[in-house]
Write a protein that holds these residues in place. Structure first.
Motif, PDB file in Angstrom:
ATOM      1  N   PRO A  56      40.440  37.810  46.087  1.00 56.56           N
ATOM      2  CA  PRO A  56      39.662  37.276  45.147  1.00 56.56           C
ATOM      3  C   PRO A  56      38.288  37.308  45.255  1.00 56.56           C
ATOM      4  CG  PRO A  56      40.727  35.506  46.275  1.00 56.56           C
ATOM      5  CD  PRO A  56      41.306  36.820  46.900  1.00 56.56           C
ATOM      6  N   LYS A  57      37.750  37.321  46.221  1.00 58.02           N
ATOM      7  CA  LYS A  57      36.485  37.383  46.509  1.00 58.02           C
ATOM      8  C   LYS A  57      35.425  38.503  45.994  1.00 58.02           C
ATOM      9  CE  LYS A  57      36.715  34.442  50.604  1.00 58.02           C
ATOM     10  NZ  LYS A  57      36.565  34.292  52.127  1.00 58.02           N
ATOM     11  N   VAL A  58      36.423  39.543  45.781  1.00 57.26           N
ATOM     12  CA  VAL A  58      35.779  40.932  45.094  1.00 57.26           C
ATOM     13  C   VAL A  58      35.884  41.090  43.793  1.00 57.26           C
ATOM     14  CG1 VAL A  58      35.958  41.860  47.631  1.00 57.26           C
ATOM     15  CG2 VAL A  58      37.895  42.343  45.880  1.00 57.26           C
ATOM     16  N   GLY A  69      38.539  40.028  39.983  1.00 53.87           N
ATOM     17  CA  GLY A  69      40.043  39.791  39.555  1.00 53.87           C
ATOM     18  C   GLY A  69      40.268  38.494  38.984  1.00 53.87           C
ATOM     19  N   CYS A  70      39.613  37.399  39.120  1.00 46.80           N
ATOM     20  CA  CYS A  70      39.772  36.090  38.479  1.00 46.80           C
ATOM     21  C   CYS A  70      39.325  36.216  36.989  1.00 46.80           C
ATOM     22  CB  CYS A  70      38.833  34.964  39.100  1.00 46.80           C
ATOM     23  SG  CYS A  70      39.056  33.323  38.768  1.00 46.80           S
ATOM     24  N   ALA A  71      40.102  35.853  36.201  1.00 51.56           N
ATOM     25  CA  ALA A  71      40.075  36.201  34.696  1.00 51.56           C
ATOM     26  C   ALA A  71      38.861  35.185  34.285  1.00 51.56           C
ATOM     27  CB  ALA A  71      41.172  35.631  34.086  1.00 51.56           C
ATOM     28  N   VAL A  72      38.694  33.960  34.792  1.00 50.19           N
ATOM     29  CA  VAL A  72      37.562  32.986  34.444  1.00 50.19           C
ATOM     30  C   VAL A  72      37.478  32.000  35.520  1.00 50.19           C
ATOM     31  CG1 VAL A  72      38.930  31.490  33.052  1.00 50.19           C
ATOM     32  CG2 VAL A  72      36.632  31.732  32.664  1.00 50.19           C
ATOM     33  N   GLY A  73      36.420  31.324  35.565  1.00 45.89           N
ATOM     34  CA  GLY A  73      36.291  30.209  36.503  1.00 45.89           C
ATOM     35  C   GLY A  73      35.898  30.882  37.971  1.00 45.89           C
ATOM     36  N   LEU A  74      36.184  29.869  38.851  1.00 42.39           N
ATOM     37  CA  LEU A  74      35.543  30.082  40.055  1.00 42.39           C
ATOM     38  C   LEU A  74      36.882  30.511  40.914  1.00 42.39           C
ATOM     39  CD1 LEU A  74      33.281  29.365  42.177  1.00 42.39           C
ATOM     40  CD2 LEU A  74      34.468  27.178  42.974  1.00 42.39           C
ATOM     41  N   PRO A  75      36.604  31.798  41.452  1.00 41.74           N
ATOM     42  CA  PRO A  75      37.802  32.363  42.300  1.00 41.74           C
ATOM     43  C   PRO A  75      38.192  31.805  43.364  1.00 41.74           C
ATOM     44  CG  PRO A  75      35.767  33.776  42.876  1.00 41.74           C
ATOM     45  CD  PRO A  75      35.442  32.439  41.930  1.00 41.74           C
ATOM     46  N   PRO A  76      39.584  31.955  43.678  1.00 41.43           N
ATOM     47  CA  PRO A  76      40.300  31.152  44.949  1.00 41.43           C
ATOM     48  C   PRO A  76      39.491  31.758  46.145  1.00 41.43           C
ATOM     49  CG  PRO A  76      41.960  32.103  43.522  1.00 41.43           C
ATOM     50  CD  PRO A  76      40.815  32.755  43.148  1.00 41.43           C
ATOM     51  N   SER A  77      39.702  30.902  47.240  1.00 35.95           N
ATOM     52  CA  SER A  77      39.048  31.290  48.554  1.00 35.95           C
ATOM     53  C   SER A  77      40.214  32.498  49.244  1.00 35.95           C
ATOM     54  CB  SER A  77      39.196  30.331  49.626  1.00 35.95           C
ATOM     55  OG  SER A  77      38.375  29.166  49.036  1.00 35.95           O
ATOM     56  N   TYR A  78      41.520  32.431  49.118  1.00 37.99           N
ATOM     57  CA  TYR A  78      42.219  33.220  49.926  1.00 37.99           C
ATOM     58  C   TYR A  78      43.775  33.100  48.769  1.00 37.99           C
ATOM     59  CZ  TYR A  78      39.410  32.612  53.580  1.00 37.99           C
ATOM     60  OH  TYR A  78      38.155  32.281  54.652  1.00 37.99           O
ATOM     61  N   LEU A  79      44.344  34.261  48.881  1.00 35.41           N
ATOM     62  CA  LEU A  79      45.662  34.440  48.178  1.00 35.41           C
ATOM     63  C   LEU A  79      46.905  34.421  48.754  1.00 35.41           C
ATOM     64  CD1 LEU A  79      44.559  36.589  45.104  1.00 35.41           C
ATOM     65  CD2 LEU A  79      45.300  34.183  45.145  1.00 35.41           C
ATOM     66  N   GLY A  90      45.658  38.036  51.529  1.00 41.13           N
ATOM     67  CA  GLY A  90      45.226  39.171  51.225  1.00 41.13           C
ATOM     68  C   GLY A  90      46.470  39.967  50.486  1.00 41.13           C
ATOM     69  N   VAL A  91      47.259  39.383  49.762  1.00 39.52           N
ATOM     70  CA  VAL A  91      48.429  39.747  48.980  1.00 39.52           C
ATOM     71  C   VAL A  91      48.422  39.509  47.603  1.00 39.52           C
ATOM     72  CG1 VAL A  91      50.148  39.652  51.264  1.00 39.52           C
ATOM     73  CG2 VAL A  91      49.669  37.616  49.444  1.00 39.52           C
ATOM     74  N   SER A  92      48.779  40.530  46.997  1.00 37.08           N
ATOM     75  CA  SER A  92      48.888  40.206  45.411  1.00 37.08           C
ATOM     76  C   SER A  92      49.966  39.797  44.945  1.00 37.08           C
ATOM     77  CB  SER A  92      48.708  41.573  44.810  1.00 37.08           C
ATOM     78  OG  SER A  92      49.857  42.520  45.009  1.00 37.08           O
ATOM     79  N   TYR A  93      50.042  39.544  43.804  1.00 34.68           N
ATOM     80  CA  TYR A  93      51.380  39.070  43.073  1.00 34.68           C
ATOM     81  C   TYR A  93      52.408  40.114  43.274  1.00 34.68           C
ATOM     82  CZ  TYR A  93      54.736  38.362  39.235  1.00 34.68           C
ATOM     83  OH  TYR A  93      55.786  38.088  38.728  1.00 34.68           O
ATOM     84  N   LEU A 121      43.401  32.004  37.043  1.00 34.73           N
ATOM     85  CA  LEU A 121      44.143  32.983  36.539  1.00 34.73           C
ATOM     86  C   LEU A 121      43.988  34.300  37.017  1.00 34.73           C
ATOM     87  CD1 LEU A 121      44.010  30.692  34.512  1.00 34.73           C
ATOM     88  CD2 LEU A 121      44.211  32.375  32.630  1.00 34.73           C
ATOM     89  N   MET A 122      44.557  35.021  37.957  1.00 37.15           N
ATOM     90  CA  MET A 122      44.510  36.094  38.766  1.00 37.15           C
ATOM     91  C   MET A 122      45.117  37.701  37.918  1.00 37.15           C
ATOM     92  SD  MET A 122      42.252  35.211  40.908  1.00 37.15           S
ATOM     93  CE  MET A 122      42.132  36.725  41.808  1.00 37.15           C
ATOM     94  N   ILE A 123      44.414  38.803  38.008  1.00 34.89           N
ATOM     95  CA  ILE A 123      44.819  39.807  37.805  1.00 34.89           C
ATOM     96  C   ILE A 123      45.980  40.274  38.907  1.00 34.89           C
ATOM     97  CG2 ILE A 123      44.686  42.432  37.463  1.00 34.89           C
ATOM     98  CD1 ILE A 123      41.762  41.769  36.654  1.00 34.89           C
ATOM     99  N   ASN A 124      47.287  40.640  38.288  1.00 34.39           N
ATOM    100  CA  ASN A 124      48.373  40.686  39.422  1.00 34.39           C
ATOM    101  C   ASN A 124      48.462  41.434  40.391  1.00 34.39           C
ATOM    102  OD1 ASN A 124      48.920  43.164  38.151  1.00 34.39           O
ATOM    103  ND2 ASN A 124      50.780  42.482  37.096  1.00 34.39           N
ATOM    104  N   PHE A 125      47.409  42.515  40.587  1.00 31.02           N
ATOM    105  CA  PHE A 125      47.547  43.480  41.621  1.00 31.02           C
ATOM    106  C   PHE A 125      46.399  43.153  42.725  1.00 31.02           C
ATOM    107  CE2 PHE A 125      45.281  45.470  38.235  1.00 31.02           C
ATOM    108  CZ  PHE A 125      43.911  45.657  38.826  1.00 31.02           C
TER     109      PHE A 125
END
Length: 268
Positions: free
Chosen positions: A245-247, A249-259, A107-110, A237-241
């Motif tokens: 990822p489940k809600v 922010g993933c630029a393309v493809g399958l989003p990650p499970s957790y960050l 649950g942390v952003s870049y 490829l994730m938006i930095n804030f």
């Protein structure tokens, strides 16, 4: 005069000792992290982003990269316990987590991860940062992957669908449950939890460029740093804030499970 010099010398010694104490991790509740040094060697790496060859969307070319100097990677991702210390010290943004203290922080952003690295550098007096994408790939060793779609089309949607299918296959075994730190075992270099349920932020920006006709070189490179690369069982490829990822922010493809994230320490 000798007495004055002696007193001054004693004061200097005390100040140095206090400074040394401050940078001896500063927080005794944080254990010195176990570190794994990356081998100094050359390896092939495929850049992450969007690449074209004329009107076609294509794969990025393989490039030779090299690890030089002493780059040491945290053996384990940053835990809930250690991240909470940064939050309590007023340096890190609070991240929602109901996990046990020994679980990886999620649950942390870049931006959150960079803030933690800045704080950790301050309290240790060392240089800590997020890994570059190619460093993460090298650290993952046999747990990394070859991202090559072989879909070169004027229609970007065909590539997006192929990328989604490929990433889905990378997660077909269903191992997406969160485990405590170390729960996904070690790779051949001794790093734990690489390519587990938690994708890890890197400092690398999304790249765009033109691929040469022979497919071997990349020209007209440009970076977009509002999107950063998160690495795990496949590249994201994730938006930095973005924190969840489940809600989105993933630029393309399958989003990650957790960050989550781990840091590297630089020594030259």
């Amino acid at each position: 005069m000798r007495a004055v010099i002696a007193i001054a010398s004693a004061l200097v010694f005390v100040i140095i000792a206090l400074v040394a104490f401050h940078f001896d991790w500063g927080h005794p509740e944080i254990a010195v992290p176990e570190l794994i040094a990356l081998p100094n060697d050359s390896f092939y790496y495929r850049p992450a982003g969007n690449f074209r060859q004329g009107n076609r969307v294509v794969d990025a070319p393989l490039e030779m990269r090299e690890i030089t100097g002493v780059i040491e990677v945290m053996k384990y991702p940053v835990s809930v316990h250690n991240y909470a210390i940064c939050v309590n010290a007023g340096f890190c943004n609070e991240a929602v987590s109901s996990l046990d203290q020994n679980f990886p922080q999620i649950g942390v952003s870049y931006l959150d991860a960079v803030g933690y690295a800045r704080w950790f550098s301050e309290i240790t007096g060392e240089v800590w940062r997020l890994p570059k994408d190619e460093e993460w790939i090298r650290a993952a060793s046999e747990r990394s992957y070859e991202e090559k779609l072989l879909i070169n089309s004027d229609d970007p949607s065909k590539r997006w669908l192929a990328e989604y299918a490929q990433q889905y296959s990378e997660r077909a075994d269903g191992l997406t449950e969160l485990r405590s730190v170390g729960g996904y075992g070690e790779n051949s270099l001794g790093l734990s939890d690489m390519a587990g349920a938690v994708w890890e932020w890197t400092q690398t920006c999304m790249l765009s460029g033109e691929v040469s006709k022979d497919g071997l070189t990349l020209t007209d490179r440009s970076e977009y740093c509002g999107v950063r690369i998160a690495e795990g069982r496949h590249r994201a490829l994730m938006i930095n804030f973005v924190r969840d990822p489940k809600v989105g922010g993933c630029a393309v493809g399958l989003p990650p499970s957790y960050l989550g994230f781990r840091l590297v320490r630089e020594k030259y």
